[in-house]
Scaffold this active site. Structure first.
Site, PDB file in Angstrom:
ATOM      1  N   LYS A  31      -2.946 -10.548 -10.695  1.00  0.00           N
ATOM      2  CA  LYS A  31      -4.095 -10.667  -9.799  1.00  0.00           C
ATOM      3  C   LYS A  31      -5.092  -9.533 -10.076  1.00  0.00           C
ATOM      4  CE  LYS A  31      -5.212  -8.973  -5.593  1.00  0.00           C
ATOM      5  NZ  LYS A  31      -5.673  -8.804  -4.256  1.00  0.00           N
ATOM      6  N   LYS A  82      -8.465  -3.673  -7.741  1.00  0.00           N
ATOM      7  CA  LYS A  82      -8.835  -2.277  -8.003  1.00  0.00           C
ATOM      8  C   LYS A  82      -7.603  -1.442  -8.291  1.00  0.00           C
ATOM      9  CE  LYS A  82     -10.751  -1.737  -3.973  1.00  0.00           C
ATOM     10  NZ  LYS A  82     -11.019  -3.117  -3.603  1.00  0.00           N
ATOM     11  N   LYS A 126       0.835  -1.207   0.000  1.00  0.00           N
ATOM     12  CA  LYS A 126       0.000   0.000   0.000  1.00  0.00           C
ATOM     13  C   LYS A 126       0.866   1.253   0.000  1.00  0.00           C
ATOM     14  CE  LYS A 126      -4.278  -1.498   0.004  1.00  0.00           C
ATOM     15  NZ  LYS A 126      -5.056  -2.228   0.979  1.00  0.00           N
TER      16      LYS A 126
HETATM   17  P1  ADP Z   1      -8.463  -5.311  -4.179  1.00  0.00           P
HETATM   18  O1  ADP Z   1      -7.203  -6.088  -4.411  1.00  0.00           O
HETATM   19  O2  ADP Z   1      -9.222  -5.096  -5.442  1.00  0.00           O
HETATM   20  O3  ADP Z   1      -8.207  -4.012  -3.430  1.00  0.00           O
HETATM   21  P2  ADP Z   1      -9.478  -6.214  -1.643  1.00  0.00           P
HETATM   22  O4  ADP Z   1      -8.098  -6.255  -1.100  1.00  0.00           O
HETATM   23  O5  ADP Z   1     -10.409  -5.153  -1.170  1.00  0.00           O
HETATM   24  O6  ADP Z   1      -9.400  -6.201  -3.236  1.00  0.00           O
HETATM   25  O7  ADP Z   1     -10.134  -7.649  -1.375  1.00  0.00           O
HETATM   26  C1  ADP Z   1     -11.430  -7.918  -0.846  1.00  0.00           C
HETATM   27  C2  ADP Z   1     -11.635  -9.424  -0.767  1.00  0.00           C
HETATM   28  O8  ADP Z   1     -11.609  -9.995  -2.084  1.00  0.00           O
HETATM   29  C3  ADP Z   1     -10.549 -10.185   0.017  1.00  0.00           C
HETATM   30  O9  ADP Z   1     -11.127 -11.279   0.710  1.00  0.00           O
HETATM   31  C4  ADP Z   1      -9.616 -10.667  -1.049  1.00  0.00           C
HETATM   32  O10 ADP Z   1      -8.913 -11.827  -0.659  1.00  0.00           O
HETATM   33  C5  ADP Z   1     -10.562 -10.965  -2.205  1.00  0.00           C
HETATM   34  N1  ADP Z   1      -9.891 -10.757  -3.499  1.00  0.00           N
HETATM   35  C6  ADP Z   1      -9.484  -9.570  -4.022  1.00  0.00           C
HETATM   36  N2  ADP Z   1      -8.911  -9.742  -5.235  1.00  0.00           N
HETATM   37  C7  ADP Z   1      -8.956 -11.066  -5.495  1.00  0.00           C
HETATM   38  C8  ADP Z   1      -8.538 -11.889  -6.597  1.00  0.00           C
HETATM   39  N3  ADP Z   1      -7.989 -11.358  -7.671  1.00  0.00           N
HETATM   40  N4  ADP Z   1      -8.743 -13.220  -6.507  1.00  0.00           N
HETATM   41  C9  ADP Z   1      -9.337 -13.770  -5.410  1.00  0.00           C
HETATM   42  N5  ADP Z   1      -9.753 -13.057  -4.343  1.00  0.00           N
HETATM   43  C10 ADP Z   1      -9.574 -11.726  -4.375  1.00  0.00           C
END
Ligand code: ADP
Ligand code: TRP
Length: 324
Positions: free
Chosen positions: A190, A193, A110
């Protein structure tokens, strides 16, 4: 068995969030005592506009309900409606070694993305541990990127129990579904956002959804040539929405050649559109009845708070304070 998970209200939901966290949580609501919440305290580490925070919380509540969270089966609330969790965060902080937090990759990720390195961001995993431990949770469904936070939670709980009494806090297990642990994004990394590679589950229009999917990165193999389906993001994503026979069919067609990537993308687009169509419809109904959504969250806060109070009192007494 208590199942608990949380998700940050940080904008729009993508397919990675859906398969990593939401869909497994929705499946698990039939298998035990399900507790799901919107992590708005956590969101303060990155969302600083009060109107945006409010809007994101509301949208996430609608999204989760539209996707199938059943308020008859699962308790659903806003994290900040149960402030006991911040008290437990402090009590846990006092047994948490700095080194444990310094090793967390999410903080480094982050800050390298430009987030301000606040104390809140650094202490984020302790708040997450409190979220889990204050409800005596047994199972926590999350995507693979949360694995380390779950390990930190277990470590903190064990340290707390070592100091104040074995069995005081329940040690939880992460539930990470192998098939969907990491959903790939448009560029093969992966889906996230932060990488501008996400397909939202509720893209504003069909056209926007198709456009996104057409952006999927593929190589320059000509139409007529055979193509390698291994680790191809079209195939990996199609797998989430199709039966194993249908996936095998697409893979065979890749190997045979004669079909361009555009046609496979079209096939994927149609699948994703159809999969989310009923949820989109439900979403529109919910968005038109915000009072109903608010009631669910308030009711959920009341229910979850009863459990939170029980655990915080147990912990207060254990550390030498009085129960309240
Ligand atoms: P981002 O990476 O988009 O910021 P978050 O960190 O807010 O997403 O993740 C919210 C939830 O979604 C968590 O439980 C996270 O493990 C899951 N998650 C986010 N991206 C993925 C992905 N590409 N594949 C599987 N699970 C994901
Ligand atoms: N850190 C999680 C994420 O970014 C959200 C979260 C907060 C969470 N508290 C939690 C997940 C407790 C599971 C359990 O997605």
């Amino acid at each position: 068995m208590r199942i608990l998970s949380g998700i940050q209200p940080s904008g729009r939901l993508h397919i990675g969030n859906y398969f990593g966290m939401m869909e497994p949580s929705i499946q698990l609501q039939n298998e035990g005592d399900a507790f799901y919440f919107i992590a708005d305290y956590h969101a303060l580490t990155s969302t600083h506009d009060p109107a945006v925070l409010r809007e994101n919380v509301r949208n996430l509540a609608i999204d989760f309900l539209a996707c199938g969270l059943d308020p008859e089966k699962a308790v659903f609330w806003r994290q900040s409606d149960v402030p006991e969790v911040t008290e437990l965060t402090w009590l846990l902080s006092c047994v948490t070694p700095m080194g444990l937090l310094e090793r967390c990759v999410s903080y480094k990720d982050k800050t390298s993305q430009g987030f301000s390195p606040s104390h809140g961001l650094f202490a984020y995993p302790v708040l997450q541990a409190a979220d889990i431990l204050i409800f005596d949770s047994n199972v926590v469904p999350v995507g693979r990127d949360q694995k380390q936070h779950l390990e930190v939670t277990r470590d903190i709980a064990q340290k707390f129990n070592d100091r104040y009494g074995e069995g005081l806090l329940v040690i939880p297990d992460a539930r990470i579904r192998e098939e969907t642990a990491t959903v790939p994004g448009l560029d093969g990394r992966k889906m996230s956002k932060s990488y501008d590679n996400a397909i939202d589950i509720f893209e504003p229009t069909e056209k926007a959804l198709r456009k996104k999917i057409m952006r999927l990165v593929t190589d320059s193999t000509p139409v007529e040539e055979p193509k390698d389906p291994t680790n191809n993001p079209i195939v990996l994503l199609y797998r989430l929405f199709a039966s194993s026979d249908e996936v095998a069919e697409m893979e065979a067609s890749f190997r045979a050649g004669g079909v361009g990537y555009g046609a496979y993308k079209e096939q994927l687009f149609q699948r994703i559109r159809d999969y989310y169509a009923p949820m989109r419809e439900r979403r529109e109904q919910l968005a038109a009845d915000i009072a109903y959504v608010e009631d669910i969250l308030e009711e959920g806060a009341k229910k979850s708070r009863v459990k939170a109070r029980e655990v915080i009192n147990r912990v207060r007494e254990a550390v030498g304070m009085r129960a309240m």
